[in-house]
Design an enzyme around this catalytic site. Structure first.
Site, PDB file in Angstrom:
ATOM      1  N   LEU A 184      15.381   1.114  25.292  1.00  0.00           N
ATOM      2  CA  LEU A 184      15.116  -0.296  25.526  1.00  0.00           C
ATOM      3  C   LEU A 184      15.925  -0.633  26.775  1.00  0.00           C
ATOM      4  O   LEU A 184      17.128  -0.405  26.820  1.00  0.00           O
ATOM      5  CB  LEU A 184      15.577  -1.129  24.320  1.00  0.00           C
ATOM      6  CG  LEU A 184      15.038  -2.536  24.151  1.00  0.00           C
ATOM      7  CD1 LEU A 184      13.519  -2.578  24.179  1.00  0.00           C
ATOM      8  CD2 LEU A 184      15.534  -3.146  22.858  1.00  0.00           C
ATOM      9  N   ASP A 185      15.264  -1.107  27.805  1.00  0.00           N
ATOM     10  CA  ASP A 185      15.945  -1.375  29.068  1.00  0.00           C
ATOM     11  C   ASP A 185      17.119  -2.314  28.886  1.00  0.00           C
ATOM     12  O   ASP A 185      17.145  -3.124  27.958  1.00  0.00           O
ATOM     13  CB  ASP A 185      14.968  -1.974  30.088  1.00  0.00           C
ATOM     14  CG  ASP A 185      13.893  -1.007  30.516  1.00  0.00           C
ATOM     15  OD1 ASP A 185      14.185   0.202  30.601  1.00  0.00           O
ATOM     16  OD2 ASP A 185      12.766  -1.466  30.784  1.00  0.00           O
TER      17      ASP A 185
END
Length: 185
Positions: free
Chosen positions: A45-46
């Site tokens: 997840l960025d």
């Protein structure tokens, strides 16, 4: 014992346990929130995205969750700039042309801002004359920054991105920065 950890990743936290030495004092990592030796993130997840991240101590399960060939659906709440149109929603549903190919069809619908949503720190940028709207988007692939690129491609840039579901696992009411452990049979 096979276990899975559901973690509500806050904004601006790296999806790894260590950081490069020159940034160690400046950026938060999973180690700032999770102390579970032998657990590894199942997917990414960025840093500028929030929400559900799964970690597990089972390599086979980690592969099933992270590997795109399993097409595990991932659902996001996306705050976009502008009042998203039905035409843009239709484009998201049929697939969007990106530089690296056309996305698979997605499930997409305009939704109201969730009442249970925590405030983001720092808040998103607000423009006086441009409204925002929310989309619930479910995809079954994982191109780099795909959701952000999809909404931008249909004319509505992403302002906030929150993953709420991965396959059968849901964020539900887990507070930002908190985690919960589940045993896997």
């Amino acid at each position: 014992m096979r276990q899975i950890l559901l973690f509500n990743k806050p904004f601006n936290v790296l999806c790894q346990f260590t950081d490069e030495p020159q940034y160690r004092e400046q950026r938060q990592t999973l180690a700032d929130y999770i102390d579970c030796p032998g657990f590894y993130a199942a997917g990414r997840l960025d840093r500028d995205s929030e929400g559900l991240l799964l970690l597990t101590n089972d390599g086979q399960l980690q592969n099933q969750i992270a590997d795109p060939k399993h097409k595990l659906p991932k659902t996001y709440l996306v705050q976009v700039e502008g009042d998203i149109s039905s035409n843009a929603i239709s484009q998201l549903k049929t697939g969007v042309v990106l530089k690296d190919g056309t996305t698979r069809p997605a499930q997409a619908k305009k939704v109201n801002e969730p009442k249970w949503l925590w405030p983001r720190n720092p808040p998103i940028r607000e423009r006086k004359n441009i409204p925002t709207s929310w989309v619930e988007l479910t995809i079954t692939e994982g191109k780099n920054r795909q959701v952000r690129r999809m909404t931008a491609a249909v004319g509505f840039p992403t302002l906030r991105l929150i993953r709420i579901k991965i396959g059968p696992y849901q964020l539900k009411n887990l507070p930002s920065g908190e985690s919960i452990m589940q045993e896997i049979s």
